[in-house]
Design an enzyme around this catalytic site. Structure first.
Site, PDB file in Angstrom:
ATOM      1  CG  HIS A  85       2.923   1.531   3.022  1.00  0.00           C
ATOM      2  ND1 HIS A  85       3.861   0.994   2.161  1.00  0.00           N
ATOM      3  CD2 HIS A  85       3.460   2.688   3.475  1.00  0.00           C
ATOM      4  CE1 HIS A  85       4.895   1.797   2.093  1.00  0.00           C
ATOM      5  NE2 HIS A  85       4.690   2.834   2.883  1.00  0.00           N
ATOM      6  N   GLY A  86       2.160  -2.131   2.744  1.00  0.00           N
ATOM      7  CA  GLY A  86       2.896  -3.199   2.076  1.00  0.00           C
ATOM      8  C   GLY A  86       3.788  -2.678   0.958  1.00  0.00           C
TER       9      GLY A  86
END
Ligand SMILES: *[C@@H]1O[C@H](CO)[C@@H](O)[C@H](O)[C@H]1NC(C)=O
Ligand SMILES: *[C@@H]1O[C@H](CO)[C@@H](O)[C@H](O)[C@H]1NC(C)=O
Ligand SMILES: *[C@@H]1O[C@H](CO)[C@@H](O)[C@H](O)[C@H]1NC(C)=O
Ligand SMILES: *[C@@H]1O[C@H](CO)[C@@H](O)[C@H](O)[C@H]1NC(C)=O
Length: 458
Positions: A85-86
């Protein structure tokens, strides 16, 4: 001089000629006052741009010439991308630690430096516990831009046509930050192709993307076992860490006893999060010099080594389910390509640092000759196991399968958009290995590595 940040890769892995290509701005970023001097040591709290500094100038830049050039008859037939994920907010636990440090500095710091006055009088503690690890705007951008770059790197696979004809599959961990990263990735493609976001679909699959939660042996042996991380505990009270804590106390002008390991960690997080989330070089960063940051980085690497990496065998074995899933997709693609188009041309799988590291470990990447311990900080200075390089936000492992006609099927791994060589497949460094050789190399795992068997307690 420019090659220093990548020494560990060069020393340990056989990487193609790409390594020196994108280093242009690493010296420059060191001079940029908006980038903390310690930004490249943030471990899993680091920015993707620190790993690929050319992105600082142009966030959608790709260099197709970094891809190994297979013979002209090669075509890409399948891509699996396993992506973290970011950028996200800190977890509740870390927000609490950050608040304690902020309180301590506000009340007790006696230093007179400008940056300390700034912390005390201008900086506000804006992190709240309800932020609990949610994706931030920068994290949305991380995935949008990654999607655009991957579409530019692999235009024949990540394409509007492949999407329309149902050849792209999106799988994600059920955690909000992962689902939202997946949606951001899709919106990056939607923007590029000027289509509606609702043409995309995705599936939640925690068995695959959060295998660590359901591998009983891992949970019992490592996750819930205090002594599994004893090397980390020892390092945290050792001479190197103690020195970092004393230097922080000196800079603040507080008694040494007030700067515990948790406080030092909180300071490091504050610098890292202010940078990752807001791209600012915050006054908190002044609490560390580069030497201190390297010690903090090692403490983080130690933790990941013992919790997700080579420290315990079950760490990597817990990813057997993902390993087999990846190879079954590759197999399907390999056999379908003989008779026609590949059904699942692209698989985008979004998960966690804790998803990627066990799989990279299972595959044998970033393995140093000695284990990381509490006592070998100095001799591990050139280690390849460096989470700052391996696992920034939006870290990604790509496996690209090529059909090269008479030259057979070939498989190229890339980490964070750089080609890697499968460890132990020396002699293959100039060309990507034959898929069948990769299968032969991992034969033992392909024939075994059964999730149920590995993860059961007895
Ligand atoms: C792309 O990579 C090649 C090979 O490493 C290098 O020679 C070239 O300068 C790079 N181009 C850009 C625009 O970075
Ligand atoms: C820190 O500051 C608080 C509030 O001024 C004070 O009560 C406390 O004694 C101080 N602690 C130390 C160790 O100086
Ligand atoms: C995910 O995105 C939705 C819609 O934009 C938003 O309401 C939600 O708060 C986000 N969740 C996280 C964990 O970022
Ligand atoms: C906990 O970890 C220690 C050290 O690795 C190990 O010796 C012990 O067997 C583990 N305990 C359990 C219940 O797995």
């Amino acid at each position: 001089m420019l090659a220093i940040p990548f020494k560990f890769i060069v020393a340990h892995f056989l990487i193609g000629s790409c390594i020196s290509c994108s280093l242009r701005s690493s010296a420059k970023s060191g001079d940029d006052p908006n980038i903390p001097a310690i930004a490249k040591y943030f471990s899993t709290k680091g920015r993707y741009e620190e790993v690929n500094p050319y992105l600082i100038d142009d966030i959608v830049a790709v260099n197709r010439s970094i891809l190994p050039t297979p013979s002209p008859q090669c075509r890409e037939i399948h891509l699996t991308a396993i992506i973290r994920h970011g950028t996200r907010y800190p977890t509740t636990k870390n927000v609490k630690k950050m608040r304690l440090l902020h309180d301590l500095v506000s009340r007790n710091a006696s230093g007179k430096q400008g940056w300390l006055r700034e912390i005390k009088h201008q900086w506000t503690m804006w992190y709240t516990e309800d932020m609990d690890g949610r994706l931030v705007q920068k994290g949305i951008d991380d995935h949008k831009h990654l999607a655009v770059r991957l579409a530019k790197l692999f235009p024949s696979l990540i394409s509007k046509e492949k999407l329309r004809d149902g050849h792209m599959n999106f799988i994600t961990s059920s955690k909000h930050r992962c689902v939202n990263s997946t949606l951001a990735f899709q919106s990056g493609l939607a923007g590029l192709w000027t289509i509606e976001g609702d043409e995309f679909d995705h599936n939640l699959n925690d068995a695959l993307m959060r295998f660590f939660d359901v591998c009983t042996k891992f949970v019992e042996h490592v996750e819930n076992n205090a002594s599994a991380l004893q090397e980390v505990d020892k390092f945290e009270v050792g001479a190197e860490m103690r020195r970092v804590q004393e230097k922080i106390a000196d800079r603040l002008g507080v008694h040494y006893s007030l700067i515990t390991n948790d406080m030092a960690q909180a300071a490091f997080y504050l610098c890292a999060y202010e940078f990752a989330i807001k791209t600012v070089n915050s006054p908190w960063c002044q609490l560390f010099d580069e030497v201190d940051a390297q010690v903090m980085e090692y403490a983080n690497d130690l933790k990941h080594f013992w919790k997700r990496g080579y420290g315990h065998d079950i760490n990597s074995k817990s990813s057997c389910i993902l390993f087999h899933d990846v190879f079954s997709r590759l197999n399907n693609a390999a056999s379908q390509s003989k008779s026609g188009p590949v059904q699942e041309a692209v698989t985008i799988q979004v998960g966690h640092a804790e998803t990627l590291l066990p799989l990279l470990t299972l595959l044998g990447f970033f393995k140093d000759s000695d284990p990381l311990t509490s006592t070998n900080y100095a001799s591990q200075a050139q280690r390849s196991f460096r989470t700052s390089r391996i696992l920034p936000y939006a870290a990604n492992l790509l496996l690209v399968l090529y059909d090269c006609g008479e030259d057979g099927l070939r498989l190229q791994p890339l980490l964070n958009e750089r080609p890697l060589a499968f460890p132990g497949m020396a002699g293959q460094q100039d060309s990507m290995p034959l898929y069948q050789d990769v299968r032969e190399h991992y034969k033992e795992l392909l024939d075994g590595c059964d999730f149920e068997t590995e993860c059961q307690l007895f």
